[in-house]
Write an enzyme that holds these catalytic residues in place. Structure first.
Site, PDB file in Angstrom:
ATOM      1  N   GLU A 205       1.254  -6.307   5.391  1.00 29.42           N
ATOM      2  CA  GLU A 205       0.887  -7.348   5.929  1.00 29.42           C
ATOM      3  C   GLU A 205      -0.065  -8.428   4.945  1.00 29.42           C
ATOM      4  O   GLU A 205      -0.814  -8.263   4.265  1.00 29.42           O
ATOM      5  CB  GLU A 205      -0.029  -7.420   6.635  1.00 29.42           C
ATOM      6  CG  GLU A 205      -0.814  -8.450   7.361  1.00 29.42           C
ATOM      7  CD  GLU A 205      -0.988  -8.416   8.659  1.00 29.42           C
ATOM      8  OE1 GLU A 205      -2.426  -7.596   8.919  1.00 29.42           O
ATOM      9  OE2 GLU A 205      -1.604  -9.174   9.126  1.00 29.42           O
TER      10      GLU A 205
ATOM     11  N   ARG B 124      -3.035   8.718   5.006  1.00 31.26           N
ATOM     12  CA  ARG B 124      -3.629   7.737   4.411  1.00 31.26           C
ATOM     13  C   ARG B 124      -4.374   8.518   2.971  1.00 31.26           C
ATOM     14  O   ARG B 124      -4.604   9.549   2.771  1.00 31.26           O
ATOM     15  CB  ARG B 124      -5.102   7.095   5.205  1.00 31.26           C
ATOM     16  CG  ARG B 124      -4.134   6.569   6.219  1.00 31.26           C
ATOM     17  CD  ARG B 124      -5.542   5.769   6.872  1.00 31.26           C
ATOM     18  NE  ARG B 124      -5.604   4.404   6.536  1.00 31.26           N
ATOM     19  CZ  ARG B 124      -4.917   3.313   6.668  1.00 31.26           C
ATOM     20  NH1 ARG B 124      -4.525   3.024   7.284  1.00 31.26           N
ATOM     21  NH2 ARG B 124      -5.345   1.983   5.790  1.00 31.26           N
TER      22      ARG B 124
ATOM     23  N   LYS C  66      -8.951  -3.337   3.935  1.00 33.28           N
ATOM     24  CA  LYS C  66      -8.531  -5.008   3.860  1.00 33.28           C
ATOM     25  C   LYS C  66     -10.000  -5.600   4.441  1.00 33.28           C
ATOM     26  O   LYS C  66      -9.997  -6.961   3.236  1.00 33.28           O
ATOM     27  CB  LYS C  66      -7.494  -5.440   3.626  1.00 33.28           C
ATOM     28  CG  LYS C  66      -6.240  -5.532   3.077  1.00 33.28           C
ATOM     29  CD  LYS C  66      -5.036  -5.854   3.212  1.00 33.28           C
ATOM     30  CE  LYS C  66      -4.218  -5.365   4.588  1.00 33.28           C
ATOM     31  NZ  LYS C  66      -3.081  -5.598   4.793  1.00 33.28           N
TER      32      LYS C  66
HETATM   33  P1  ATP Z   1      -6.250  -1.776   5.805  1.00 32.17           P
HETATM   34  O1  ATP Z   1      -6.178  -0.987   6.203  1.00 32.17           O
HETATM   35  O2  ATP Z   1      -6.091  -1.351   4.207  1.00 32.17           O
HETATM   36  O3  ATP Z   1      -6.239  -3.145   6.216  1.00 32.17           O
HETATM   37  P2  ATP Z   1      -3.064  -1.813   6.145  1.00 32.17           P
HETATM   38  O4  ATP Z   1      -2.667  -0.849   6.712  1.00 32.17           O
HETATM   39  O5  ATP Z   1      -3.635  -2.978   7.254  1.00 32.17           O
HETATM   40  O6  ATP Z   1      -4.952  -1.609   5.145  1.00 32.17           O
HETATM   41  P3  ATP Z   1      -1.069  -2.763   5.399  1.00 32.17           P
HETATM   42  O7  ATP Z   1      -0.688  -4.503   4.600  1.00 32.17           O
HETATM   43  O8  ATP Z   1      -0.285  -3.265   6.412  1.00 32.17           O
HETATM   44  O9  ATP Z   1      -2.396  -2.797   5.629  1.00 32.17           O
HETATM   45  O10 ATP Z   1       0.015  -1.807   4.804  1.00 32.17           O
HETATM   46  C1  ATP Z   1       1.239  -1.806   4.493  1.00 32.17           C
HETATM   47  C2  ATP Z   1       1.255  -0.545   4.311  1.00 32.17           C
HETATM   48  O11 ATP Z   1       0.647   0.330   3.191  1.00 32.17           O
HETATM   49  C3  ATP Z   1       1.469   0.132   5.607  1.00 32.17           C
HETATM   50  O12 ATP Z   1       3.249   1.149   5.294  1.00 32.17           O
HETATM   51  C4  ATP Z   1       0.420   1.639   5.428  1.00 32.17           C
HETATM   52  O13 ATP Z   1       0.671   2.929   6.279  1.00 32.17           O
HETATM   53  C5  ATP Z   1       0.237   1.550   4.098  1.00 32.17           C
HETATM   54  N1  ATP Z   1      -1.595   1.916   3.947  1.00 32.17           N
HETATM   55  C6  ATP Z   1      -1.934   1.433   3.997  1.00 32.17           C
HETATM   56  N2  ATP Z   1      -3.526   1.466   3.215  1.00 32.17           N
HETATM   57  C7  ATP Z   1      -2.871   2.743   3.079  1.00 32.17           C
HETATM   58  C8  ATP Z   1      -4.019   3.690   2.206  1.00 32.17           C
HETATM   59  N3  ATP Z   1      -5.244   3.840   2.417  1.00 32.17           N
HETATM   60  N4  ATP Z   1      -2.987   4.687   2.472  1.00 32.17           N
HETATM   61  C9  ATP Z   1      -2.063   5.358   2.046  1.00 32.17           C
HETATM   62  N5  ATP Z   1      -1.016   4.137   2.320  1.00 32.17           N
HETATM   63  C10 ATP Z   1      -1.804   3.270   2.931  1.00 32.17           C
HETATM   64 MG    MG Z   2      -1.386  -2.905   9.103  1.00 30.25          MG
END
Ligand code: ATP
Ligand code: MG
Length: 588
Positions: A62, A288, A298
């Site tokens: 995102e 994760r 984020k």
């Molecule tokens: P955050 O929780 O940090 O805001 P998010 O999951 O909302 O992160 P996205 O931009 O939606 O951020 O993530 C893009 C991809 O990265 C998704 O497939 C998500 O599952 C993966 N991802 C995000 N954080 C992690 C993590 N800590 N470990 C592994 N994969 C991750």
């Molecule tokens: Mg997300």
């Protein structure tokens, strides 16, 4: 065609981070075929048994922030699997929530994925490209009696949803006629209603044991300008409605996401099964990645930036990929680390940040050129060295890599050494320079301290020394060996620089464990040294190239450098604390 099913992830490993050294792949080459984890097992079986002809994955960020270390795991997994199985990996921006999404993030995300060493080729997509198709599919569900417009407020919807132990209650608007729903949904799209006035919900089962199946919201009203579609839309699909359908449009075969989406999988499947989608993707979940001394969220990282706790998303103390690049981490070190983290496991344990640093040091030790720099200078004058004479001594660029060659370093009568390398009254374990003591100056001569000059306040401002001309190159003909070798710079040739020393951003391995992340921020995470000096060869070092300042650590030029003012970041110190941690763990 039967759907491949994910085995119980819990059976694969018991802790979040399990180091599987046999899965280690060598740098720069695609993962070896023996690399195995439960997701690769599933993909391999799908290919072998003909359920999938081409493996297609995607990385779906995102664009509401910069990528962080956690994302690197998802990137390496999705792009890595596509590479290993001869398929392709799409980059798809999940831009369904215009609030907080910005072009700056879209750009940085692409730069960071490339930096990490992966490429989506021509397969760059945006969920917003599918807004028309998604709208048509929402209408399809309404016409099939499987979606309805709900007038309940967000609070009321939450109240009606029930809990883990109690079923939910039907909304009074659940049994609207198809025509009324079509009419209202169209008017939602036309902008007739304010934000939050109505939503579109799937009509599934308010008594489902899975709360995600209790008539989840599919569309909401949001009068906000979207970075790509501008003001064309004032209703936006929610993640659950956009994600699987985008997967289906792009022909994704394996949709890999983190474990918190496991409970969404029945909804993912329900939507795919109830819509005339062009392909049948499947979702699989992995653990994760988290690190000690680090926060990967984020939302929190955005606050650190906006509240000025750091200078920006790429401040070298941040756990973002842009920050690690700026700090001088080689992407290969991060990739090597990622090759060793497991995909399974639940629980809250985190990878030790020292293990990542160990991999980074391993790459830098092999690659980084050695250079001389003095962080806290102390003047040293060699009284018996001819005034005005300059010699060029030969210094090895990298003892780990003979092909890196040698360079000439100017040597003269007046030098700078490290203030820490001298003690007037040394304790027994201090072997460096002291009054009357002889040390080796690296690649040059042996010198003996003959006098100490102090200013009016008693502070040492200069050392007087004598050198032994017989020891040129660092060896004495009589075989005597000083206990210490110091680095040095010729005063006349040294170039001034600012050096930024970094410590961990948080003071404890589990930031926020006492409920307040801010309280755990390290007030000394950055120390700026203004009076540093570096050897002349460093003026030509490009931003992004990390070198070893001998005896001090790994450093790289910061983009804040200008021709008249060099700025360096300390990438890492020399000491490998991971090796220490392992040794401690091995003790009975
Ligand atoms: P955050 O929780 O940090 O805001 P998010 O999951 O909302 O992160 P996205 O931009 O939606 O951020 O993530 C893009 C991809 O990265 C998704 O497939 C998500 O599952 C993966 N991802 C995000 N954080 C992690 C993590 N800590 N470990 C592994 N994969 C991750
Ligand atoms: Mg997300």
């Amino acid at each position: 065609m039967s759907a491949p099913t994910a085995p119980d992830i819990g059976t694969y490993c018991t802790t979040l981070i399990e180091v599987t050294s046999n899965s280690r792949v060598s740098a720069g080459t695609p993962a070896s075929p023996e690399r195995r984890d439960f997701i690769r097992e599933i993909v391999a079986a799908d290919v072998r048994e003909g359920r999938v002809s081409e493996v297609v994955t995607r990385f779906p960020p995102e664009p509401n922030g910069y990528l962080h270390l956690g994302h690197s795991k998802a990137i390496a997994l999705n792009f890595g699997i596509a590479q290993e199985f001869g398929g392709r990996c799409h980059l798809r921006f999940d831009d369904t929530n215009p609030i907080g999404e910005e072009q700056e993030y879209i750009d940085s995300i692409q730069e960071d994925i490339r930096w990490l060493g992966f490429d989506w080729g021509e397969h760059l997509y945006f969920a917003s490209d599918y807004f028309h198709q998604l709208y048509d599919w929402a209408v399809h569900l309404i016409k099939a009696g499987k979606a309805y417009v709900d007038d309940l407020s967000a609070d009321k919807i939450r109240e009606h949803r029930g809990t883990l132990t109690e079923p939910g209650k039907n909304s009074p608007w659940r049994d609207r006629s198809i025509d009324e729903n079509l009419n209202l949904f169209e008017r939602m799209r036309a902008g007739e209603f304010p934000d939050g006035a109505r939503v579109l919900r799937a009509k599934i089962d308010m008594a489902s044991p899975n709360i995600n199946m209790r008539d989840p919201v599919l569309y909401r009203i949001l009068h906000a300008t979207h970075p790509r579609t501008g003001d064309e839309w004032c209703i936006y699909p929610l993640y659950d409605f956009a994600h699987g359908q985008s997967d289906a449009i792009e022909g994704i075969t394996h949709s890999l996401c983190t474990l918190e989406f496991e409970d969404h999988r029945p909804l993912y499947d329900w939507l795919i099964e109830n819509l005339p989608v062009p392909s049948r993707p499947h979702q699989y979940e992995f653990a994760r990645l988290n690190f000690t001394y680090t926060v990967l969220s984020k939302r929190f990282l955005r606050r650190l930036v906006s509240e000025g706790h750091v200078r920006g998303w790429d401040d070298p103390r941040m756990p973002t990929l842009s920050a690690l690049r700026r700090r001088g981490f080689p992407p290969e070190g991060l990739r090597n680390f990622l090759d060793m983290v497991s995909l399974g496991g639940r629980g809250t344990s985190a990878a030790e940040i020292e293990m990542l640093e160990h991999e980074v040091r391993d790459v830098l030790n092999r690659r980084a050129l050695r250079r001389f720099a003095v962080l806290r200078p102390l003047r040293l004058v060699i009284e018996n060295y001819p005034e005005g004479q300059i010699e060029e001594v030969e210094a090895v660029n990298n003892p780990e890599d003979p092909s890196a060659g040698t360079r000439k370093v100017p040597f003269a009568r007046e030098l700078w050494i490290e203030r820490d390398d001298f003690m007037e009254d040394p304790p027994s374990k201090f072997f460096r320079l002291a009054p009357g003591r002889e040390v080796r100056l690296r690649c040059a001569y042996f010198v003996t301290c003959t006098d100490v000059v102090k200013d009016a306040s008693g502070e040492i401002v200069e050392l007087r020394c004598a050198y032994d001309p017989e020891t040129r190159g660092g060896d004495a003909p009589d075989g005597r060996r000083p206990k210490a070798t110091l680095h040095w710079l010729s005063s006349e040739h040294a170039v001034p620089a600012q050096v930024r020393m970094y410590d961990r951003l948080f003071t404890r391995p589990d930031p926020g464990a006492d409920g307040d992340l801010y309280a755990d921020l390290n007030p000394n995470s950055e120390t700026v040294l203004q009076e540093c000096l570096v050897e002349p060869a460093l003026t030509e070092l490009p931003v992004g190239e990390t070198v070893q300042f001998e005896r001090l650590g790994y450093f790289c030029p910061d983009p804040d450098s200008t021709p008249g003012r060099l700025v360096f970041n300390r990438t890492l110190g020399l000491r490998d604390t991971w090796a220490k941690l392992q040794a401690r763990a091995a003790r009975p």
